[in-house]
Design an enzyme around this catalytic site. Structure first.
Site, PDB file in Angstrom:
ATOM      1  CG  ASP A   1      -2.120   0.954   0.997  1.00 12.40           C
ATOM      2  OD1 ASP A   1      -2.077   1.766   0.052  1.00 12.40           O
ATOM      3  OD2 ASP A   1      -3.090   0.900   1.773  1.00 12.40           O
TER       4      ASP A   1
HETATM    5  C1  BGC Z   1      -4.884   3.480   0.186  1.00 11.98           C
HETATM    6  C2  BGC Z   1      -5.006   2.518  -0.982  1.00 11.98           C
HETATM    7  C3  BGC Z   1      -4.801   3.261  -2.270  1.00 11.98           C
HETATM    8  C4  BGC Z   1      -3.453   3.948  -2.250  1.00 11.98           C
HETATM    9  C5  BGC Z   1      -3.143   4.710  -3.496  1.00 11.98           C
HETATM   10  C6  BGC Z   1      -3.605   4.302   0.121  1.00 11.98           C
HETATM   11  O1  BGC Z   1      -3.596   5.311   1.087  1.00 11.98           O
HETATM   12  O2  BGC Z   1      -4.922   2.763   1.391  1.00 11.98           O
HETATM   13  O3  BGC Z   1      -6.232   1.863  -0.957  1.00 11.98           O
HETATM   14  O4  BGC Z   1      -4.910   2.390  -3.351  1.00 11.98           O
HETATM   15  O5  BGC Z   1      -3.416   4.861  -1.152  1.00 11.98           O
HETATM   16  O6  BGC Z   1      -3.956   5.822  -3.627  1.00 11.98           O
END
Ligand code: BGC
Length: 797
Positions: free
Chosen positions: A229
């Site tokens: 993530d």
């Molecule tokens: C979120 C993800 C997301 C990623 C990119 C993160 O903060 O938890 O679900 O895909 O950011 O935007």
């Protein structure tokens, strides 16, 4: 044997290491002429392709795209084909906009209805969540686009999301928090998966070899790459070693050098790095060959979004047939959401909707007699007497009050858990006032998760549209005026009150450790077993028609039954299969969902439905042998219209083995969770649970979050922390919580290095920590030294 050995043999160690982290916020690293970069975008209910300033919190603009209903909405359709269709549209838009990987679907388990991100997830039940996620993945990937289901795994609270440790017993982990992913991976075959921010039983998910290699790769046969993530990479070497392929966003040269050094000093076997590179390249080359051309039929996608929203509307109440509304009744439209729709959640999933409808814009196209519109309330919860007075005046001259209500945007956001299940105070007050007018009230709810409906007896009808996406307004009107017969059923339980939720007071866990003390008893598994009344059970939803269940046949391979539409309107019924084993010596919920089907019937029509048993129908995870087992004996097989509306029931004898009991877990046996102590949980967990360090000033490290500076030894650090806290409070008071600040205060120190595009190195972070830990001047001198060192490194070729 490496699939891409020939290419890998031509790469230098540094080149291979560089592939393990991104090039920037959204792209993977390329190697000119050899390895192309791939472009990633959120997800999950539409595309968020940023072309300007990039961020992962949904703050900056993105290209317009179709905004489909969010996962929590779609899940109420229980319709795999529909979820697949939405997936194909998202895949098509991705291809046309040059996006190779869609960051979604999100399928974490809704452990507690206050999780701020539940609107992005399918269900409290792993079977339903897994099946729908698999369909979404298949749809997105149908044209060669890649899906990256997220967040793997046990990631069910937003508070401290990058630095909380989910303490989950093995059986619960396997049966609840990974069964959803198991179905998604085995059936959907995603080419990527996103690991979650949190730790699981002491190890970061992104460097957890049990999750990433043993379960995902070896047991489920996952053939794709694991992406962290955003900012979730903790120890890069450990991540790569244990099964992660791509740390996002970029770790810059620092990430590359870290891996090169690790190989050189023996901390990382080069053969393991080669294996990761090989697994990643196998997907990257697949993407390249799929091209990135395509034309989008926006109108068609809007229609799909509408159909998806329509099939997902759940009718919660319809007293005395108040619904559907007929043209002979004069209708007062009240509520800000009718004018400015609440149609998606906040955070990284925010879609810049291509073609957003509002109720007021489209209501004229429906056979309704409207007396007017009154706003009724302001977003943000503040009372406004004038708005109430106007609403009451409009109500007086109408026959029916159609009230658009629910949760404001700020109440459901990534990065922030909800503080209550209640709707905003001004809306609750408005319902009371309108009820006094003594005209029937129909409430149209917009919210991506559970709301407390203690006002239910004041109104005659409730239609829950969840977050319906860009076409949610017309979808709801089709149901309201009876053009479409509602068939949605809840993907989650609505308790009578928040108090009824097991360990609700401990949610979100404030400290480092999140004890999953309720074990298997998530959602209906708890209420059914503990025989606790709920407001609306899991799987519940009304129709303008009625359905009769008959002729249950149970065989070894599955169940059959006849479903008849005994009403006078065509419509669909979602039939649910539950399995229970009442005499089991094991801890077992009273019933568990093991299958479902949706059948569309004309009035008086009957159809035989069939639901097959599968490998999940009778299994349980045996922690002693670390394997799935089937308990021998008699099972109760239930066909139901909701978890609490069992229409047909029978028995089936299943062969298997007798469980070996090592722990009694008596309170868990009877779901007496109120009595469960930490010691009981430790018995379930099979060992002592880790405990938080005592409060007071203490030493912080790379994994401590910024908010922990409140306990730092350096008073200046404590002051900074207080300032961040005050700014956050101020933004919340203003009704617009600062997502950036929230992210920062919940972020571990090491993320400063992982999310600044190489400007800050881990060595610099260590020096900052020296300052925070009370040696200001020493740390400051070190920081300056490391700053120049890092600058030199970044400039070097
Ligand atoms: C979120 C993800 C997301 C990623 C990119 C993160 O903060 O938890 O679900 O895909 O950011 O935007």
């Amino acid at each position: 044997m490496l699939k891409n050995k020939k290419i890998i043999d031509t790469l230098t160690l540094e080149q291979k290491a560089s592939l393990m982290s991104g090039k920037n916020t959204w792209e993977s690293q390329d190697i000119p002429e050899v390895v192309p970069a791939i472009f990633m975008s959120d997800g999950p209910h539409g595309l968020r392709k940023q072309v300007g300033e990039a961020d992962h919190l949904g703050l900056n603009a993105s290209l317009p795209a179709t905004c489909f209903p969010t996962a929590a909405t779609l899940a109420n359709s229980w319709d795999e084909a529909l979820v697949y269709q939405v997936g194909t549209c998202i895949g098509e838009e991705a291809k046309a906009l040059g996006v190779n990987v869609v960051l979604g679907p999100g399928l974490n388990i809704k452990r507690n209805p206050k999780c701020g991100r539940n609107f992005e997830y399918y269900s409290e039940d792993p079977y339903l969540a897994g099946k729908l996620a698999a369909s979404s993945i298949k749809g997105i990937q149908a044209n060669g686009t890649i899906a990256s289901p997220k967040h793997f795994a046990a990631n069910s609270q937003e508070y401290r999301r990058m630095a909380s440790d989910s303490i989950v017993d093995e059986r619960t982990l396997r049966e609840i928090y990974t069964t959803n992913f198991e179905i998604a991976v085995k059936e959907g075959q995603p080419k990527s998966i996103m690991s979650s921010y949190n730790l699981l039983n002491g190890q970061y998910a992104n460097e957890n070899s049990y999750l990433l290699r043993e379960i995902l790769k070896e047991e489920w046969g996952f053939e794709g790459f694991v992406v962290s993530d955003w900012g979730g990479d903790n120890d890069h070497t450990a991540g790569v070693k244990n099964g992660s392929h791509l740390a996002m966003p970029t770790l810059s040269k620092n990430g590359t050098l870290e891996l090169v050094e690790a190989v050189e000093n023996g901390a990382l076997d080069e053969a393991v790095l080669d294996q990761r590179v090989d697994e990643l390249l196998s997907v990257i080359y697949m993407v390249e060959s799929s091209g990135s051309e395509g034309e989008i039929d926006w109108q068609k996608h809007h229609e799909v979004a509408k159909k998806a929203a329509m099939e997902s509307v759940v009718m919660l109440k319809n007293e005395a047939g108040i619904l559907p509304l007929t043209p002979d009744k004069k209708v007062a439209v009240i509520g800000d959401f009718a004018q400015t729709p609440r149609y998606q959640g906040a955070g990284s999933s925010v879609v810049n909707a291509k073609n957003l409808e509002t109720t007021l814009d489209v209501i004229g196209e429906y056979p309704l007699t409207i007396t007017g519109f009154a706003k009724g309330y302001e977003r943000g919860g503040q009372s406004d007497d004038q708005l109430v007075t106007e609403a009451l005046a409009l109500a007086e001259k109408s026959d029916v009050i159609l009230l658009y209500a629910g949760l404001d945007e700020i109440l459901e956001s990534e990065g922030m858990d909800r503080s209550t299940l209640d709707m905003p105070k001004n809306q609750l007050a408005l319902i009371q006032e309108l009820a006094a007018v003594e005209k029937p009230i129909v409430v149209v709810l917009s919210a991506g998760s559970v709301v407390e409906c203690s006002w239910e007896n004041k109104v005659q009808g409730i239609l829950h549209g969840y977050l319906g996406g860009e076409a949610g307004a017309s979808a709801m009107l089709e149901v309201l005026c009876g053009n479409h017969n509602p068939s949605g059923k809840l993907n989650e339980t609505y308790p009578l009150s928040y108090q009824d939720i097991p360990f609700g007071k401990e949610f979100p866990a404030k400290g480092r450790y999140v004890y999953y003390k309720e074990g298997l008893y998530v959602g209906y598994r708890y209420y059914d077993t503990a025989q606790k009344a709920v407001r609306y059970p899991f799987g519940y939803g009304l129709s303008y028609s009625r359905f009769q269940y008959s002729e249950l046949q149970i065989t070894e391979s599955g169940v059959k039954a006849v479903i008849t539409n005994i009403g006078d309107k065509a419509g669909a019924e979602i039939v649910q299969l539950y399995v229970g084993k009442p005499d089991s010596p094991l801890v077992r919920p009273a019933k568990e969902l093991k299958g479902f089907t949706k059948v569309f019937l004309q009035p008086k029509e009957s159809q035989t439905i069939e639901i097959a048993f599968d490998d999940k129908s009778f299994r349980y995870y045996d922690v002693n042998s670390k394997s799935w087992k089937t308990e021998a004996g008699e099972y109760t097989i239930m066909l139901a219209s909701s978890a609490q509306d069992i229409r047909l029931e029978g028995k089936l004898l299943v062969s298997g083995t007798q469980p070996v009991m090592t722990a009694q877990l008596s309170k868990y046996q009877t779901a007496e969770l109120e009595a469960v102590t930490l010691a009981d949980f430790e018995e379930l967990y099979g060992q002592k649970v880790p405990q938080e360090e005592v409060s007071g000033k203490r030493q912080l490290n790379r994994t401590s979050i910024i908010a922990e500076m409140s306990q730092a030894k350096n008073p200046l650090a404590r002051l900074v922390c207080r300032i961040i806290g005050a700014l956050l409070k101020r933004s919340e008071k203003k009704g617009k919580p600062d997502l950036n600040l929230l992210f920062i205060s919940n972020m571990p120190f090491r993320a400063i290095a992982k999310m600044t595009n190489g400007m800050v190195s881990l060595a610099m972070v260590d020096e900052m920590l020296v300052m925070v830990n009370g040696h200001f001047f020493k740390g400051f001198a070190g920081l300056i030294k490391q700053f120049f060192h890092n600058r030199k490194l970044q400039k070097a070729k």
